[in-house]
Design an enzyme around this catalytic site. Structure first.
Site, mmCIF file in Angstrom:
data_model
loop_
_atom_site.group_PDB
_atom_site.id
_atom_site.type_symbol
_atom_site.label_atom_id
_atom_site.label_comp_id
_atom_site.label_asym_id
_atom_site.label_seq_id
_atom_site.Cartn_x
_atom_site.Cartn_y
_atom_site.Cartn_z
ATOM 1 N N ASP A 1 32.871 23.669 37.353
ATOM 2 C CA ASP A 1 32.334 22.425 36.802
ATOM 3 C C ASP A 1 30.905 22.689 36.323
ATOM 4 O OD1 ASP A 1 31.136 19.741 36.647
ATOM 5 O OD2 ASP A 1 32.957 19.068 37.669
ATOM 6 N N ALA B 1 32.962 18.590 27.786
ATOM 7 C CA ALA B 1 32.526 17.187 27.758
ATOM 8 C C ALA B 1 33.718 16.297 28.065
ATOM 9 C CB ALA B 1 31.982 16.826 26.371
ATOM 10 N N THR C 1 28.546 15.477 18.152
ATOM 11 C CA THR C 1 29.451 14.680 17.334
ATOM 12 C C THR C 1 28.699 13.834 16.308
ATOM 13 O OG1 THR C 1 30.974 12.807 17.474
ATOM 14 C CG2 THR C 1 29.377 12.974 19.222
ATOM 15 N N TYR D 1 30.818 6.808 25.159
ATOM 16 C CA TYR D 1 30.958 8.239 24.828
ATOM 17 C C TYR D 1 29.808 8.698 23.945
ATOM 18 C CZ TYR D 1 32.391 12.250 21.983
ATOM 19 O OH TYR D 1 32.404 13.446 21.307
ATOM 20 N N ALA E 1 26.967 7.321 23.320
ATOM 21 C CA ALA E 1 25.654 7.197 23.967
ATOM 22 C C ALA E 1 25.407 8.391 24.897
ATOM 23 C CB ALA E 1 25.582 5.888 24.745
ATOM 24 N N ASN F 1 35.480 14.178 12.918
ATOM 25 C CA ASN F 1 36.751 14.230 13.660
ATOM 26 C C ASN F 1 37.528 15.509 13.364
ATOM 27 O OD1 ASN F 1 36.074 11.316 13.578
ATOM 28 N ND2 ASN F 1 38.008 11.159 14.688
ATOM 29 N N PRO G 1 50.693 2.875 17.411
ATOM 30 C CA PRO G 1 49.727 1.776 17.624
ATOM 31 C C PRO G 1 48.448 1.940 16.800
ATOM 32 C CG PRO G 1 49.633 3.319 19.462
ATOM 33 C CD PRO G 1 50.647 3.867 18.513
ATOM 34 N N ASN H 1 42.431 5.040 8.740
ATOM 35 C CA ASN H 1 43.440 5.399 9.744
ATOM 36 C C ASN H 1 44.866 5.148 9.263
ATOM 37 O OD1 ASN H 1 41.417 6.132 11.512
ATOM 38 N ND2 ASN H 1 41.343 4.120 12.507
ATOM 39 N N GLY I 1 34.056 -2.626 20.042
ATOM 40 C CA GLY I 1 32.916 -1.905 19.447
ATOM 41 C C GLY I 1 33.323 -0.820 18.467
ATOM 42 N N TYR J 1 47.579 1.053 26.444
ATOM 43 C CA TYR J 1 48.459 0.454 25.439
ATOM 44 C C TYR J 1 49.365 -0.658 25.958
ATOM 45 C CZ TYR J 1 46.981 4.377 22.587
ATOM 46 O OH TYR J 1 46.215 5.270 21.893
HETATM 47 P P1 NAD Z 1 38.505 17.980 24.994
HETATM 48 O O1 NAD Z 1 38.438 16.725 25.767
HETATM 49 O O2 NAD Z 1 39.779 18.392 24.354
HETATM 50 O O3 NAD Z 1 38.046 19.206 25.922
HETATM 51 C C1 NAD Z 1 36.964 19.115 26.807
HETATM 52 C C2 NAD Z 1 37.104 20.229 27.824
HETATM 53 O O4 NAD Z 1 35.955 20.161 28.702
HETATM 54 C C3 NAD Z 1 38.351 20.129 28.705
HETATM 55 O O5 NAD Z 1 39.002 21.368 28.771
HETATM 56 C C4 NAD Z 1 37.804 19.720 30.058
HETATM 57 O O6 NAD Z 1 38.577 20.226 31.134
HETATM 58 C C5 NAD Z 1 36.409 20.327 30.029
HETATM 59 N N1 NAD Z 1 35.482 19.616 30.935
HETATM 60 C C6 NAD Z 1 35.304 18.271 31.040
HETATM 61 N N2 NAD Z 1 34.395 18.005 31.992
HETATM 62 C C7 NAD Z 1 33.975 19.209 32.484
HETATM 63 C C8 NAD Z 1 33.029 19.591 33.464
HETATM 64 N N3 NAD Z 1 32.330 18.685 34.157
HETATM 65 N N4 NAD Z 1 32.833 20.907 33.701
HETATM 66 C C9 NAD Z 1 33.538 21.848 33.004
HETATM 67 N N5 NAD Z 1 34.468 21.529 32.072
HETATM 68 C C10 NAD Z 1 34.674 20.234 31.810
HETATM 69 O O7 NAD Z 1 37.328 17.872 23.928
HETATM 70 P P2 NAD Z 1 37.234 18.494 22.453
HETATM 71 O O8 NAD Z 1 37.825 17.532 21.488
HETATM 72 O O9 NAD Z 1 37.688 19.898 22.480
HETATM 73 O O10 NAD Z 1 35.647 18.439 22.250
HETATM 74 C C11 NAD Z 1 34.836 19.550 22.614
HETATM 75 C C12 NAD Z 1 33.387 19.226 22.294
HETATM 76 O O11 NAD Z 1 33.241 18.955 20.903
HETATM 77 C C13 NAD Z 1 32.862 17.985 23.020
HETATM 78 O O12 NAD Z 1 31.536 18.231 23.398
HETATM 79 C C14 NAD Z 1 32.929 16.892 21.965
HETATM 80 O O13 NAD Z 1 31.939 15.909 22.200
HETATM 81 C C15 NAD Z 1 32.636 17.680 20.709
HETATM 82 N N6 NAD Z 1 33.227 17.137 19.459
HETATM 83 C C16 NAD Z 1 34.555 16.816 19.392
HETATM 84 C C17 NAD Z 1 35.092 16.371 18.189
HETATM 85 C C18 NAD Z 1 36.546 16.040 18.058
HETATM 86 O O14 NAD Z 1 36.956 15.508 17.022
HETATM 87 N N7 NAD Z 1 37.401 16.319 19.033
HETATM 88 C C19 NAD Z 1 34.266 16.236 17.074
HETATM 89 C C20 NAD Z 1 32.910 16.544 17.189
HETATM 90 C C21 NAD Z 1 32.401 17.025 18.396
HETATM 91 O O1 DAU Z 2 33.834 11.717 15.099
HETATM 92 C C1 DAU Z 2 33.968 12.722 16.065
HETATM 93 C C2 DAU Z 2 34.706 12.175 17.260
HETATM 94 O O2 DAU Z 2 36.064 12.032 16.872
HETATM 95 C C3 DAU Z 2 34.585 13.039 18.499
HETATM 96 O O3 DAU Z 2 33.244 13.095 18.901
HETATM 97 C C4 DAU Z 2 35.451 12.491 19.633
HETATM 98 O O4 DAU Z 2 35.412 13.362 20.738
HETATM 99 C C5 DAU Z 2 36.872 12.391 19.128
HETATM 100 O O5 DAU Z 2 37.701 11.829 20.123
HETATM 101 C C6 DAU Z 2 36.942 11.543 17.856
HETATM 102 O O6 DAU Z 2 36.629 10.149 18.150
HETATM 103 P P1 DAU Z 2 37.458 8.941 17.486
HETATM 104 O O7 DAU Z 2 37.301 7.745 18.329
HETATM 105 O O8 DAU Z 2 37.146 8.822 16.038
HETATM 106 O O9 DAU Z 2 38.949 9.583 17.603
HETATM 107 P P2 DAU Z 2 40.356 8.942 18.017
HETATM 108 O O10 DAU Z 2 41.392 9.962 17.706
HETATM 109 O O11 DAU Z 2 40.342 8.341 19.373
HETATM 110 O O12 DAU Z 2 40.512 7.744 16.972
HETATM 111 C C7 DAU Z 2 40.480 7.980 15.571
HETATM 112 C C8 DAU Z 2 40.619 6.637 14.883
HETATM 113 O O13 DAU Z 2 41.938 6.131 15.115
HETATM 114 C C9 DAU Z 2 39.680 5.585 15.414
HETATM 115 O O14 DAU Z 2 39.259 4.754 14.345
HETATM 116 C C10 DAU Z 2 40.533 4.774 16.397
HETATM 117 C C11 DAU Z 2 41.921 4.865 15.787
HETATM 118 N N1 DAU Z 2 43.051 4.863 16.751
HETATM 119 C C12 DAU Z 2 43.016 5.738 17.791
HETATM 120 C C13 DAU Z 2 44.060 5.767 18.708
HETATM 121 C C14 DAU Z 2 44.005 6.729 19.873
HETATM 122 C C15 DAU Z 2 44.138 4.019 16.554
HETATM 123 O O15 DAU Z 2 44.177 3.245 15.557
HETATM 124 N N2 DAU Z 2 45.167 4.060 17.450
HETATM 125 C C16 DAU Z 2 45.168 4.878 18.547
HETATM 126 O O16 DAU Z 2 46.128 4.842 19.347
#
Ligand code: NAD
Ligand code: DAU
Length: 354
Positions: free
Chosen positions: A58, A82, A133, A159, A161, A188, A214, A258, A291, A349
């Protein structure tokens, strides 16, 4: 040459890990707490590499982090671990502050102590790279210009914040202590190994199961989509050529509402999995996310002009590859649909109003 990477069992971290093992000669020390979102199956071929060492740990565990830095003497750390899901942050914000803020603080302190003792030239070459992000910049109206590196922070969800808090700590550790930090703010991501709580994998798997798709609110919220392999390439480029103290925006130049994303997924599924066609019949509008940010868009011209990066994958080809991957990898899908996943679907959901 040894790199520490945190969050390697997650979506983006595992992609970075697989790329680094496949395309470089470096030794990678990967750190992950294996929360619900972390899955060692996502290491893929990297699991078998003698250059990959996994530490199940961790990031908030300071003695453990110190021991890892001492033992492996890394040249840099890429910090991706994260809590990452906005909806979960609304249900339970404390874990987000704990991992994203306190976890990042812990790593900054441990890295600072380690860096201060490094001899030159290893000290000047060391990097602390923080992966963040675009959500820290808040929400755009349809006519607003895309986020730039200088856009003021305005995070709207627990998130974002917590990510903003961690970004500010990274900035301060560079400004006050001189730690050579790098930061990226990305839009994203989508692609293989994406946990099916997020829009694209959730829609693919629900459609394959014949379950409702959804869509929150009116479905017109806009995100800028980037194929995860392109993000991993950007992170590697910034690590090697970025300027310490700087931040870089990373985006996909692929803004989509979306509902457009879901419609495109349905068409691809109609073709690759015709049994359930037409999948559009499953689209169901549900109560909006509280929000809910309306639009994100990223201006990545700094990364393009200074380091020569552009996304290589188009949204349409990337989405097709992604659907194909989910069809071809039922074992991975089964392994992430644990009891916790089912519990999450029920919480987010099943009690939601239409
Ligand atoms: P994810 O949730 O798929 O993976 C996060 C990983 O971190 C998991 O494997 C989890 O086990 C690990 N983790 C969580 N808490 C932990 C802790 N306390 N100690 C050690 N490991 C821990 O997330 P992701 O989508 O791969 O995102 C990775 C990074 O990129 C994050 O910092 C996220 O904010 C950033 N990011 C994500 C996106 C996106 O679209 N997914 C976009 C921009 C930035
Ligand atoms: O912008 C970067 C971010 O993108 C990352 O920092 C986050 O870690 C990552 O989760 C993602 O955040 P979003 O909230 O944009 O992603 P999510 O896939 O949850 O949702 C994408 C869009 O789709 C958002 O407008 C909410 C909508 N949505 C999401 C889900 C899960 C739906 O309409 N239905 C759903 O069931």
């Amino acid at each position: 040459m040894t790199l520490l990477v945190t969050g390697t069992a997650g979506f983006i971290g595992s992609c970075v890990l697989r790329q680094l093992i496949a395309e470089t000669q470096e030794t990678i020390i990967s750190i992950d707490a294996l929360t619900y979102a972390g899955n060692p199956l996502s290491f893929g071929d990297a699991a078998k590499s003698p250059r990959h060492h996994f530490e199940h740990a961790d990031i908030r565990d300071e003695p453990r982090m110190q021991a890892i830095f001492e033992r492996y003497q890394p040249r840099a750390i890429l910090h991706l671990a994260a809590e990452s899901h906005v909806d979960r942050s609304i249900h339970g914000p404390a874990e987000f502050v704990s991992t994203n803020v306190i976890g990042t603080l812990t790593l900054l302190q441990v890295a600072l102590d380690y860096w201060r003792k490094l001899p030159e030239p290893r000290k000047s070459a060391f990097r602390f790279q923080h992966i963040s992000t675009d959500e820290v910049f808040g929400s755009l109206s349809p006519s607003d210009p895309a986020f730039e590196e200088t856009t003021a922070y305005a995070p709207n969800s627990p998130y974002s914040a917590s990510k903003a808090g961690s970004d500010h700590l990274v900035r301060a550790w560079h400004h006050t202590y001189g730690l050579p930090t790098l930061m990226t703010n990305c839009s994203n991501n989508y692609g293989p190994y994406h946990f099916p709580e997020k829009l694209i994998p959730l829609m693919i798997l629900n459609a394959l199961d014949g379950k409702p798709l959804p869509v929150y609110g009116d479905g017109l919220n806009v995100r800028d989509w980037l194929y995860v392999e392109d993000h991993a390439r950007a992170l590697r480029l910034v690590l090697e050529r970025g300027t310490p103290g700087e931040t870089y925006n990373v985006g996909g130049a692929a803004e989509r509402a979306n509902i457009e994303v879901v419609n495109t997924l349905c068409s691809i599924l109609d073709e690759l999995h015709p049994q359930g066609a037409p999948h559009e019949r499953l689209i169901t509008y549900v109560k909006d996310r509280p929000g809910h940010d309306r639009r994100y868009a990223i201006n990545f011209s700094k990364l393009e002009s200074e380091l020569g990066w552009r996304p290589q994958e188009s949204f349409e080809t990337g989405l097709r590859k992604t659907v194909r991957w989910y069809l071809d990898n039922p074992d991975w899908v089964a392994s992430v649909r644990s009891g916790d996943y089912r519990h999450w679907l029920e919480k987010n959901y099943e009690k939601r109003d239409a």
